[in-house]
Design a protein around this motif. Structure first.
Motif, mmCIF file in Angstrom:
data_model
loop_
_atom_site.group_PDB
_atom_site.id
_atom_site.type_symbol
_atom_site.label_atom_id
_atom_site.label_comp_id
_atom_site.label_asym_id
_atom_site.label_seq_id
_atom_site.Cartn_x
_atom_site.Cartn_y
_atom_site.Cartn_z
ATOM 1 N N MET A 133 -83.304 -11.387 79.806
ATOM 2 C CA MET A 133 -84.893 -11.535 79.339
ATOM 3 C C MET A 133 -84.899 -11.830 77.657
ATOM 4 O O MET A 133 -85.679 -12.425 77.198
ATOM 5 N N ALA A 134 -83.941 -11.062 76.910
ATOM 6 C CA ALA A 134 -83.929 -11.274 75.352
ATOM 7 C C ALA A 134 -83.311 -12.512 74.999
ATOM 8 O O ALA A 134 -83.254 -12.820 74.146
ATOM 9 N N ILE A 170 -90.029 -18.553 82.658
ATOM 10 C CA ILE A 170 -90.449 -17.758 83.937
ATOM 11 C C ILE A 170 -91.934 -17.558 83.384
ATOM 12 O O ILE A 170 -92.194 -16.833 82.593
ATOM 13 N N ARG A 171 -92.799 -17.859 84.070
ATOM 14 C CA ARG A 171 -94.076 -17.674 84.097
ATOM 15 C C ARG A 171 -94.481 -16.280 85.137
ATOM 16 O O ARG A 171 -94.312 -16.490 86.192
ATOM 17 N N ASP A 172 -94.864 -15.487 84.422
ATOM 18 C CA ASP A 172 -95.576 -14.295 85.087
ATOM 19 C C ASP A 172 -96.667 -13.651 84.436
ATOM 20 O O ASP A 172 -96.854 -13.938 83.207
ATOM 21 N N GLN A 173 -97.455 -12.745 85.268
ATOM 22 C CA GLN A 173 -98.560 -12.083 84.674
ATOM 23 C C GLN A 173 -98.742 -10.829 85.495
ATOM 24 O O GLN A 173 -98.479 -10.529 86.421
ATOM 25 N N ASP A 202 -94.995 -14.207 80.224
ATOM 26 C CA ASP A 202 -93.817 -15.476 80.066
ATOM 27 C C ASP A 202 -92.708 -14.957 79.246
ATOM 28 O O ASP A 202 -92.906 -14.660 78.352
ATOM 29 N N THR A 203 -91.502 -15.584 79.837
ATOM 30 C CA THR A 203 -90.336 -15.275 79.376
ATOM 31 C C THR A 203 -89.393 -16.786 79.174
ATOM 32 O O THR A 203 -88.964 -17.116 80.506
ATOM 33 N N GLU A 204 -89.017 -17.091 78.098
ATOM 34 C CA GLU A 204 -88.197 -18.182 77.871
ATOM 35 C C GLU A 204 -86.676 -17.636 78.031
ATOM 36 O O GLU A 204 -86.456 -16.687 77.699
#
Length: 66
Positions: free
Chosen positions: A18-19, A40-43, A50-52
């Motif tokens: 994730m980092a 990765i799109r999330d809510q 959202d996490t690149e």
């Protein structure tokens, strides 16, 4: 950019993935040559999660198995 394969769900990633410190697919720690694998799109309610994520060059080229 469209990822070559589907990105995993955010819940299954390690902290390093994730980092952006580890490959999103094989979990190898990234030192040089990391390639953007997408976002990765999330809510969670009103919170955007959202996490690149990044990949190692072999996974980006499809050389390592899923």
């Amino acid at each position: 950019m469209t990822p070559a394969r589907e990105l995993p769900r955010l819940e299954v990633l390690t902290w390093d993935q994730m980092a952006g410190r580890a490959c999103v697919w094989c979990k190898t720690l990234l030192t040089t040559g990391a390639v953007s694998a997408g976002t990765i799109r999330d809510q969670d309610g009103a919170h955007v999660l959202d996490t690149e994520v990044w990949a190692c060059p072999p996974c980006d080229a499809g050389e390592k198995p899923n």
